[in-house]
Scaffold this motif. Sequence first.
Motif: not given
Length: 157
Positions: A5-7, A9-17
């Motif tokens: 879900d959006g949340e 995916l946002a957490r995954l993006r943040g961890a990668v960043h």
Amino acid sequence: MAEWDGEALARLRGAVHRGDGGRGLEVLAGRPLGPVLQYAGDVAVAARGLPGGAALARECVEELRRRGLPGDAELADEIEGVSGLAGLPVDLGAVAAAMDDGFHVLDVEYGDVVPVDEGGEGVPIPPGVLPEGEDARRGAARRWLAEQGYRAVPRGL
């Protein structure tokens, strides 16, 4: 199995960043890797030496090599530690957006993507037709970056 879900995916993006392999492993747990395989591979790189990191690395390399989309081979090589490319703190999403737009350059000192009309100097980012989907767009950007001799690494402060 949990979905993306959006949340999440946002957490995954943040961890990668942030290059936070531990947090990335937590977000990936129990979710399918296919829709986020490029992000999962970045987590595998960041999670080297962490519990669960080696298993994720093996799974990502296998899936990336099987799938074979633009950027997948480059990421699989990076996970295996055989890429030989110089690290550059660049946002693959920004490179993909610049490829969509055209008229941008990549500052190879700082990793910034800068519009040409703002006096940007660096490697011109060619406009191109990118595939649909965030994962595929990251892969296309990763392939272009590798062709320039670089691999994306997390940005520091």
